[in-house]
Design a protein around this motif. Structure first.
Motif, PDB file in Angstrom:
ATOM      1  N   TRP A 194       0.963  -1.079   0.103  1.00  0.00           N
ATOM      2  CA  TRP A 194      -0.099  -0.081  -0.117  1.00  0.00           C
ATOM      3  C   TRP A 194       0.825   1.239  -0.009  1.00  0.00           C
ATOM      4  N   ALA A 195       2.120   1.096   0.116  1.00  0.00           N
ATOM      5  CA  ALA A 195       2.886   2.330   0.198  1.00  0.00           C
ATOM      6  C   ALA A 195       2.813   3.180  -1.055  1.00  0.00           C
ATOM      7  N   GLN A 196       2.453   2.565  -2.451  1.00  0.00           N
ATOM      8  CA  GLN A 196       1.996   3.124  -3.424  1.00  0.00           C
ATOM      9  C   GLN A 196       0.987   4.306  -3.457  1.00  0.00           C
ATOM     10  N   PHE A 197      -0.037   3.999  -2.297  1.00  0.00           N
ATOM     11  CA  PHE A 197      -0.943   4.914  -2.128  1.00  0.00           C
ATOM     12  C   PHE A 197      -0.783   6.211  -1.056  1.00  0.00           C
ATOM     13  N   HIS A 198       0.032   5.859  -0.445  1.00  0.00           N
ATOM     14  CA  HIS A 198       0.479   6.763   0.841  1.00  0.00           C
ATOM     15  C   HIS A 198       1.429   7.820   0.302  1.00  0.00           C
ATOM     16  N   SER A 199       1.114   8.649  -0.396  1.00  0.00           N
ATOM     17  CA  SER A 199       1.847  10.069  -0.871  1.00  0.00           C
ATOM     18  C   SER A 199       1.446  10.864   0.518  1.00  0.00           C
ATOM     19  N   PRO A 200       2.034  11.724   0.501  1.00  0.00           N
ATOM     20  CA  PRO A 200       1.899  12.666   1.648  1.00  0.00           C
ATOM     21  C   PRO A 200       0.492  13.415   1.414  1.00  0.00           C
ATOM     22  N   TYR A 243     -12.857  -2.003   2.588  1.00  0.00           N
ATOM     23  CA  TYR A 243     -12.923  -3.342   2.816  1.00  0.00           C
ATOM     24  C   TYR A 243     -14.467  -4.015   2.558  1.00  0.00           C
ATOM     25  N   ASP A 244     -15.663  -3.151   2.603  1.00  0.00           N
ATOM     26  CA  ASP A 244     -16.948  -3.529   2.352  1.00  0.00           C
ATOM     27  C   ASP A 244     -17.111  -3.836   0.762  1.00  0.00           C
ATOM     28  N   GLN A 245     -16.023  -3.496  -0.107  1.00  0.00           N
ATOM     29  CA  GLN A 245     -16.288  -4.000  -1.489  1.00  0.00           C
ATOM     30  C   GLN A 245     -15.129  -4.804  -1.952  1.00  0.00           C
ATOM     31  N   LEU A 246     -14.365  -5.253  -1.161  1.00  0.00           N
ATOM     32  CA  LEU A 246     -13.193  -6.134  -1.590  1.00  0.00           C
ATOM     33  C   LEU A 246     -13.712  -7.589  -2.161  1.00  0.00           C
ATOM     34  N   LYS A 265     -10.044  -6.943   8.697  1.00  0.00           N
ATOM     35  CA  LYS A 265     -10.919  -6.329   7.592  1.00  0.00           C
ATOM     36  C   LYS A 265     -10.136  -6.295   6.149  1.00  0.00           C
ATOM     37  N   TYR A 266      -8.837  -6.231   6.216  1.00  0.00           N
ATOM     38  CA  TYR A 266      -8.110  -6.351   4.972  1.00  0.00           C
ATOM     39  C   TYR A 266      -7.153  -7.339   4.994  1.00  0.00           C
ATOM     40  N   PRO A 267      -7.628  -8.671   4.572  1.00  0.00           N
ATOM     41  CA  PRO A 267      -6.798  -9.653   4.573  1.00  0.00           C
ATOM     42  C   PRO A 267      -5.857  -9.625   3.266  1.00  0.00           C
ATOM     43  N   VAL A 268      -4.526  -9.994   3.597  1.00  0.00           N
ATOM     44  CA  VAL A 268      -3.347  -9.649   2.698  1.00  0.00           C
ATOM     45  C   VAL A 268      -3.764 -10.434   1.249  1.00  0.00           C
ATOM     46  N   GLU A 269      -4.237 -11.495   1.339  1.00  0.00           N
ATOM     47  CA  GLU A 269      -4.477 -11.976  -0.144  1.00  0.00           C
ATOM     48  C   GLU A 269      -5.530 -11.202  -0.633  1.00  0.00           C
ATOM     49  N   LYS A 270      -6.586 -10.401  -0.155  1.00  0.00           N
ATOM     50  CA  LYS A 270      -7.598  -9.676  -1.065  1.00  0.00           C
ATOM     51  C   LYS A 270      -7.298  -8.131  -1.276  1.00  0.00           C
ATOM     52  N   ALA A 271      -6.404  -7.686  -0.035  1.00  0.00           N
ATOM     53  CA  ALA A 271      -6.167  -6.180  -0.169  1.00  0.00           C
ATOM     54  C   ALA A 271      -5.118  -5.745  -0.807  1.00  0.00           C
ATOM     55  N   ARG A 272      -3.954  -6.542  -1.247  1.00  0.00           N
ATOM     56  CA  ARG A 272      -2.705  -6.442  -1.814  1.00  0.00           C
ATOM     57  C   ARG A 272      -2.857  -5.415  -3.202  1.00  0.00           C
ATOM     58  N   GLY A 273      -2.226  -4.516  -2.974  1.00  0.00           N
ATOM     59  CA  GLY A 273      -1.955  -3.628  -4.063  1.00  0.00           C
ATOM     60  C   GLY A 273      -3.338  -2.976  -4.432  1.00  0.00           C
ATOM     61  N   ARG A 274      -4.515  -2.961  -3.583  1.00  0.00           N
ATOM     62  CA  ARG A 274      -5.526  -2.460  -4.091  1.00  0.00           C
ATOM     63  C   ARG A 274      -6.058  -1.380  -2.870  1.00  0.00           C
ATOM     64  N   SER A 275      -6.672  -0.312  -3.444  1.00  0.00           N
ATOM     65  CA  SER A 275      -7.038   0.838  -2.381  1.00  0.00           C
ATOM     66  C   SER A 275      -8.597   0.744  -2.127  1.00  0.00           C
ATOM     67  N   THR A 276      -9.083  -0.420  -2.616  1.00  0.00           N
ATOM     68  CA  THR A 276     -10.476  -0.671  -2.353  1.00  0.00           C
ATOM     69  C   THR A 276     -11.019  -0.591  -0.894  1.00  0.00           C
TER      70      THR A 276
END
Lengths: 106, 106, 106, 106
Positions: free
Chosen positions: A19-25, B103-106, B90-101
């Motif tokens: 998620w660091a990619q989303f964490h711009s200041p 939690y209720d839409q993951l 709420k944000y399990p690694v396998e679902k949330a990885r690389g996504r800014s979605t």
């Protein structure tokens, strides 16, 4: 100083999710404001509050503050202490005592 | 855990000025939102930012968060760690990885 | 001028629910901030946005602004026009053209 | 419907200063939040307020709301009326009367 354990945990949480990619200041600053409003919502219609809910929302604000501080390479507690030293000068005890007036109107 | 030195300094600062009377949880929550917006203002028209100004505004948000936590009798770092444990679920690694979605839409 | 139809509708909506008791200026100001943050949330991680969601959140901010204006006995559009006249003076065209600089640094 | 005079005035003000380049929906949403917090600051330590100051800050929130609506091609008053129709359904009179409870807990 904020314990390294907290920052280490936050960094691990973010790294695992990439998620660091989303964490711009800028995005973290937006997130602080968004969570601050959810904290405020606990008091929207009354000064009475649900302590559990307030704790959760305050935790969210703090989390984004810590992530932003870490992104900027500064220690949260040091920031607070440095600013407090300046605020002591802006609000001298003899002038500010018992008053909520802003410094530029003291 | 946030170092006792910070809380001790904040408490002393407030006591010297007799400001605890203004620091209801509701007023502190308003203050967190107000300062969060000043932080956001550093990024109003651009993602570029003045680091000194951001540090100062972030310090103000943190200060009111710490004062609110202290008023509620909770330790800021513990709040963050407790919430992080819930967010991991709420944000399990396998679902949330690389996504800014959210939690209720993951 | 904001059409009387909107204010008439809002007043009727509030009266039917007996909600004027909650609509102190302070509570409405909190509500404006809370809804403004929900609008901001549409842009939390990206400048891209869902137009329907933005419209809904913007509607909520406007609704509380109108309710506050009505509570204060002022017309929203008149407020905007009066402030615009002042802002024209603070940001003279020749100085402000093409720059996002704040007036006190122009 | 918000009078065309207001939008015409706002558009002219922006065009003269060549500021449309800064007015992305995202930047306008940030601006709404920033100004909403300045409005909230009028009530930071007390429900008592300075009416002139509140009017000015409310005008700033409304101004950015109108600019955002205009950027999105929607009429502010129509947004409010459309949302009000939905809110009437979410908060039926018989359930919501005299209560500030959120719709999902009614």
């Amino acid at each position: 100083m904020t314990d390294d354990a907290v920052l280490r945990n936050l960094r691990e949480f973010v790294a695992e999710r990439d998620w660091a990619q989303f964490h711009s200041p800028e995005n973290l600053a937006k997130s602080v404001s968004i969570e601050a409003a959810e904290l405020l919502e606990c008091f929207q219609w009354s000064p009475d509050f649900d302590a559990d809910r307030v704790n959760e929302e305050l935790a969210d604000v703090l989390t984004y503050c810590y992530l932003l501080a870490d992104r900027l390479g500064v220690a949260p507690d040091q920031l607070v202490l440095d600013k407090l030293a300046k605020t002591r000068v802006k609000y001298p005890v003899e002038k500010a005592r018992g008053r909520s007036t802003k410094y530029d109107q003291l």
